[in-house]
Scaffold this active site. Structure first.
Site, PDB file in Angstrom:
ATOM      1  N   HIS A   1       0.818  -1.205   0.051  1.00 58.75           N
ATOM      2  CA  HIS A   1       0.043   0.047   0.049  1.00 58.75           C
ATOM      3  C   HIS A   1       0.769   1.238  -0.047  1.00 58.75           C
ATOM      4  O   HIS A   1       1.546   1.530   1.225  1.00 58.75           O
ATOM      5  CB  HIS A   1      -0.971  -0.028   1.231  1.00 58.75           C
ATOM      6  CG  HIS A   1      -1.714  -1.080   1.244  1.00 58.75           C
ATOM      7  ND1 HIS A   1      -2.749  -1.226   2.571  1.00 58.75           N
ATOM      8  CD2 HIS A   1      -1.848  -2.242   0.629  1.00 58.75           C
ATOM      9  CE1 HIS A   1      -3.333  -2.452   2.336  1.00 58.75           C
ATOM     10  NE2 HIS A   1      -2.939  -2.887   1.181  1.00 58.75           N
TER      11      HIS A   1
ATOM     12  N   ARG B   1      -0.965  -0.698  -4.372  1.00 59.89           N
ATOM     13  CA  ARG B   1      -2.306   0.037  -4.280  1.00 59.89           C
ATOM     14  C   ARG B   1      -1.754   1.178  -3.754  1.00 59.89           C
ATOM     15  O   ARG B   1      -1.082   1.527  -3.015  1.00 59.89           O
ATOM     16  CB  ARG B   1      -2.937  -0.962  -2.949  1.00 59.89           C
ATOM     17  CG  ARG B   1      -4.401  -0.708  -3.052  1.00 59.89           C
ATOM     18  CD  ARG B   1      -4.976  -1.162  -1.998  1.00 59.89           C
ATOM     19  NE  ARG B   1      -5.018  -0.129  -0.759  1.00 59.89           N
ATOM     20  CZ  ARG B   1      -5.877  -0.473   0.381  1.00 59.89           C
ATOM     21  NH1 ARG B   1      -6.479  -1.850   0.591  1.00 59.89           N
ATOM     22  NH2 ARG B   1      -5.716   0.181   1.470  1.00 59.89           N
TER      23      ARG B   1
ATOM     24  N   TYR C   1     -10.245   6.708   4.925  1.00 65.84           N
ATOM     25  CA  TYR C   1     -10.071   5.183   5.390  1.00 65.84           C
ATOM     26  C   TYR C   1      -9.142   4.527   4.439  1.00 65.84           C
ATOM     27  O   TYR C   1      -9.185   4.773   3.018  1.00 65.84           O
ATOM     28  CB  TYR C   1     -11.247   4.329   5.478  1.00 65.84           C
ATOM     29  CG  TYR C   1     -11.309   3.001   5.941  1.00 65.84           C
ATOM     30  CD1 TYR C   1     -10.747   2.846   7.357  1.00 65.84           C
ATOM     31  CD2 TYR C   1     -11.508   2.057   5.144  1.00 65.84           C
ATOM     32  CE1 TYR C   1     -10.428   1.333   7.729  1.00 65.84           C
ATOM     33  CE2 TYR C   1     -11.362   0.613   5.480  1.00 65.84           C
ATOM     34  CZ  TYR C   1     -10.614   0.432   6.571  1.00 65.84           C
ATOM     35  OH  TYR C   1     -10.547  -0.899   7.177  1.00 65.84           O
TER      36      TYR C   1
ATOM     37  N   ASP D   1      -8.516   0.575  -3.718  1.00 65.91           N
ATOM     38  CA  ASP D   1      -9.517   0.192  -2.780  1.00 65.91           C
ATOM     39  C   ASP D   1     -10.769   1.324  -2.560  1.00 65.91           C
ATOM     40  O   ASP D   1     -10.306   2.349  -2.138  1.00 65.91           O
ATOM     41  CB  ASP D   1      -9.121  -0.419  -1.697  1.00 65.91           C
ATOM     42  CG  ASP D   1     -10.164  -1.396  -0.756  1.00 65.91           C
ATOM     43  OD1 ASP D   1     -11.272  -1.448  -0.880  1.00 65.91           O
ATOM     44  OD2 ASP D   1      -9.629  -1.804   0.171  1.00 65.91           O
TER      45      ASP D   1
ATOM     46  N   HIS E   1     -13.464   0.600  -0.880  1.00 63.32           N
ATOM     47  CA  HIS E   1     -13.908   0.064   0.699  1.00 63.32           C
ATOM     48  C   HIS E   1     -15.458   0.012   0.838  1.00 63.32           C
ATOM     49  O   HIS E   1     -15.964   0.644   1.679  1.00 63.32           O
ATOM     50  CB  HIS E   1     -13.330   1.246   1.815  1.00 63.32           C
ATOM     51  CG  HIS E   1     -11.693   0.876   1.906  1.00 63.32           C
ATOM     52  ND1 HIS E   1     -10.963   1.771   1.585  1.00 63.32           N
ATOM     53  CD2 HIS E   1     -11.139  -0.101   2.410  1.00 63.32           C
ATOM     54  CE1 HIS E   1      -9.784   1.376   1.780  1.00 63.32           C
ATOM     55  NE2 HIS E   1      -9.748   0.289   2.253  1.00 63.32           N
TER      56      HIS E   1
ATOM     57  N   GLU F   1     -10.992  -2.278  -6.186  1.00 62.53           N
ATOM     58  CA  GLU F   1     -11.489  -3.259  -5.066  1.00 62.53           C
ATOM     59  C   GLU F   1     -12.520  -2.789  -4.267  1.00 62.53           C
ATOM     60  O   GLU F   1     -12.659  -1.651  -4.000  1.00 62.53           O
ATOM     61  CB  GLU F   1     -10.277  -3.120  -4.195  1.00 62.53           C
ATOM     62  CG  GLU F   1     -10.544  -4.246  -3.038  1.00 62.53           C
ATOM     63  CD  GLU F   1      -9.302  -4.519  -1.965  1.00 62.53           C
ATOM     64  OE1 GLU F   1      -9.564  -4.756  -0.816  1.00 62.53           O
ATOM     65  OE2 GLU F   1      -8.268  -4.168  -2.371  1.00 62.53           O
TER      66      GLU F   1
ATOM     67  N   GLU G   1     -13.401  -9.834   0.707  1.00 66.34           N
ATOM     68  CA  GLU G   1     -12.751  -9.882   1.658  1.00 66.34           C
ATOM     69  C   GLU G   1     -13.627 -10.303   3.130  1.00 66.34           C
ATOM     70  O   GLU G   1     -13.374 -10.414   4.029  1.00 66.34           O
ATOM     71  CB  GLU G   1     -11.672  -8.870   2.054  1.00 66.34           C
ATOM     72  CG  GLU G   1     -12.358  -7.540   2.234  1.00 66.34           C
ATOM     73  CD  GLU G   1     -11.431  -6.323   2.269  1.00 66.34           C
ATOM     74  OE1 GLU G   1     -11.439  -5.507   3.214  1.00 66.34           O
ATOM     75  OE2 GLU G   1     -10.482  -6.287   1.374  1.00 66.34           O
TER      76      GLU G   1
ATOM     77  N   ARG H   1     -11.463 -12.294  -3.347  1.00 70.45           N
ATOM     78  CA  ARG H   1     -10.364 -11.963  -2.480  1.00 70.45           C
ATOM     79  C   ARG H   1     -10.816 -12.566  -1.063  1.00 70.45           C
ATOM     80  O   ARG H   1     -10.185 -12.182  -0.053  1.00 70.45           O
ATOM     81  CB  ARG H   1     -10.319 -10.385  -2.057  1.00 70.45           C
ATOM     82  CG  ARG H   1      -9.652  -9.553  -3.591  1.00 70.45           C
ATOM     83  CD  ARG H   1      -9.758  -7.912  -3.304  1.00 70.45           C
ATOM     84  NE  ARG H   1      -9.421  -7.540  -1.975  1.00 70.45           N
ATOM     85  CZ  ARG H   1      -8.260  -7.605  -1.248  1.00 70.45           C
ATOM     86  NH1 ARG H   1      -7.359  -8.228  -1.788  1.00 70.45           N
ATOM     87  NH2 ARG H   1      -8.250  -6.992  -0.018  1.00 70.45           N
TER      88      ARG H   1
ATOM     89  N   GLU I   1      -2.232  -9.852  -1.349  1.00 68.42           N
ATOM     90  CA  GLU I   1      -1.862  -8.520  -0.638  1.00 68.42           C
ATOM     91  C   GLU I   1      -0.844  -8.920   0.505  1.00 68.42           C
ATOM     92  O   GLU I   1      -1.040  -9.979   1.101  1.00 68.42           O
ATOM     93  CB  GLU I   1      -3.292  -8.260  -0.141  1.00 68.42           C
ATOM     94  CG  GLU I   1      -3.010  -6.542   0.802  1.00 68.42           C
ATOM     95  CD  GLU I   1      -4.525  -6.180   1.276  1.00 68.42           C
ATOM     96  OE1 GLU I   1      -4.483  -5.006   1.463  1.00 68.42           O
ATOM     97  OE2 GLU I   1      -5.172  -6.772   1.323  1.00 68.42           O
TER      98      GLU I   1
ATOM     99  N   TRP J   1     -21.475   1.019   3.661  1.00 69.89           N
ATOM    100  CA  TRP J   1     -20.453   0.245   3.163  1.00 69.89           C
ATOM    101  C   TRP J   1     -20.607  -0.849   4.569  1.00 69.89           C
ATOM    102  O   TRP J   1     -20.931  -0.573   5.676  1.00 69.89           O
ATOM    103  CB  TRP J   1     -19.100   0.817   3.191  1.00 69.89           C
ATOM    104  CG  TRP J   1     -18.544   1.364   4.470  1.00 69.89           C
ATOM    105  CD1 TRP J   1     -19.156   2.515   5.003  1.00 69.89           C
ATOM    106  CD2 TRP J   1     -17.250   1.192   5.136  1.00 69.89           C
ATOM    107  NE1 TRP J   1     -17.990   3.054   6.133  1.00 69.89           N
ATOM    108  CE2 TRP J   1     -17.172   1.967   6.277  1.00 69.89           C
ATOM    109  CE3 TRP J   1     -16.446   0.250   4.882  1.00 69.89           C
ATOM    110  CZ2 TRP J   1     -16.009   2.213   7.086  1.00 69.89           C
ATOM    111  CZ3 TRP J   1     -15.166   0.326   5.846  1.00 69.89           C
ATOM    112  CH2 TRP J   1     -15.071   1.085   6.794  1.00 69.89           C
TER     113      TRP J   1
END
Length: 402
Positions: free
Chosen positions: A122, A147, A159, A210, A212, A236, A262, A283, A339, A402
């Site tokens: 990241h 990322r 975030y 991402d 999120h 993502e 995820e 993921r 990741e 989310w």
């Protein structure tokens, strides 16, 4: 070979981890990860109070039967707590079986499908120049995939972006942090970030981002279309995965690859997304989706539909999960990327490991088992500390979806 002891170890060497240790009557032990960020003690209790008593006396070699027993026998199936507990048992049993065989775990899965596992990390920045500096630093370390997350003008925090320094930890000690969110500001700004990355570094490095889960399907479609010129490896979690039909709308409007999973815990959670080819990368993780036994089924199902793996791998999954994941990644034929955020030094000391990193690729090592152990005496020096993931609110105070 019978299981004679099942211990649950909770430790916080920089962040909280839940580890299951199984010991057999032949003195062979295996460990598994049961960490669920922000709900760690729920899984620890599930293991101690409901699972561990059922394991003692069972044949440690009967991995499939134990998995089915814990999944079907509970009646109340699935969910992150149950599946994380089952995953820890599964990881520990595969660790034992590979140690008894004297082989690294990937050999028991069918052997290596590649020489190394491509990983991404990241690069975050409070603004575009800082994000570009971090991107350059990861390129210098040899990463082939990075990322990129960046602060958004007019938003106090975002975030996925560290507030200073290189390390980013999503969970905060104490009560959950409440962060503001503006979809309009985000959508108007993010294409500018990708344009700057490509203008500075070109197209040789895979670029990931991402969201999120913070956009509606049509908003995600707009962003996917806007960033097509920058050839992202993936976007993502563009929208909450509970309403999976929404991904059809995204697919209709953009060719930008989509990654999700995820927060999914079973093959049934992934079914529609995979069989309708609404995503490009799945993921799901070993810890949150039932361990090696179940993730193999998800990966095989995904392979039938041209979907590749891209396992979630932040620092809130323990080094035990990372070690097991690298063995899985080295084997799985439809691998995409893994990741890897890295860990604070105390965590790497508590969990000695066999993996290595070189030129953007990782390898799980050749130690028998999954190659990760736990120093219980050292782990005891780091007691549990309550920590939670942040909560996002729109500028008017409304909780986001989310």
């Amino acid at each position: 070979m019978k299981i004679v002891r099942a211990d649950v170890i909770v430790t916080c060497p920089g962040r909280n981890f839940v580890t299951l240790k199984l010991v057999t009557d032949e003195g062979v032990h295996g460990i598994g990860d049961a960490t669920l960020n922000g709900r760690e003690l729920a899984v620890a209790s599930y293991l101690r109070d409901h699972v561990c008593p059922l394991l003692v006396g069972r044949d440690a070699h009967r991995i499939e039967d134990i998995w089915q027993y814990l999944y079907k026998g509970a009646y109340w199936r699935r969910g992150p707590v149950t599946m994380s507990a089952i995953a820890a048992v599964d990881m520990a049993l595969w660790d034992i079986k590979a140690k008894v065989a004297g082989l690294p775990l990937y050999q028991l899965l069918g052997g290596a499908s590649r020489e190394g596992v491509m990983v991404y990390s990241h690069a975050t920045g409070r603004d575009i120049p800082e994000a570009l500096d971090r991107f350059a630093a990861y390129q210098e370390k040899g990463y082939k995939a990075i990322r990129v997350q960046c602060g958004v003008p007019g938003m106090a925090s975002v975030y996925g972006v560290s507030k200073g320094g290189d390390a980013y930890e999503p969970a905060t000690k104490g009560w959950p942090e409440e962060q503001p969110w503006s979809t309009e500001k985000y959508l108007n700004f993010v294409p500018e970030l990708f344009e700057a990355v490509r203008a500075t570094f070109g197209f040789d490095t895979h670029l990931l981002h991402d969201i999120h889960h913070r956009l509606t399907p049509i908003e995600a479609a707009r962003l996917g279309k806007a960033v097509e010129p920058y050839a992202l490896f993936w976007l993502e979690d563009p929208t909450p995965a509970e309403n999976q039909e929404g991904f059809r709308l995204i697919r209709q409007h953009t060719t930008t690859p989509i990654a999700v999973g995820e927060v999914l815990n079973s093959i049934w959670d992934c079914k529609l997304l995979i069989e309708e080819q609404l995503i490009d990368y799945i993921r799901t993780t070993l810890t949150h989706a039932g361990g090696i036994t179940h993730l193999r089924r998800i990966a095989d199902f995904a392979a039938l539909h041209h979907v590749r793996t891209g396992c979630h791998g932040p620092s809130d999954l323990s080094p035990v999960c990372m070690g097991a994941a690298l063995h899985f990644d080295l084997w799985v034929p439809n691998f995409g990327v893994q990741e890897y955020m890295g860990y604070p030094e105390p965590a790497l000391e508590v969990f000695p490991h066999a993996w290595s990193f070189k030129d953007g690729y990782m390898h799980p090592g050749e130690a028998p088992g999954h190659g990760v152990d736990i120093d219980e005496k050292l782990a005891a020096r780091f007691p549990y500390e309550p920590a939670y993931l942040p909560v996002a609110r729109l500028e008017d105070g409304t909780l986001t979806s989310w």
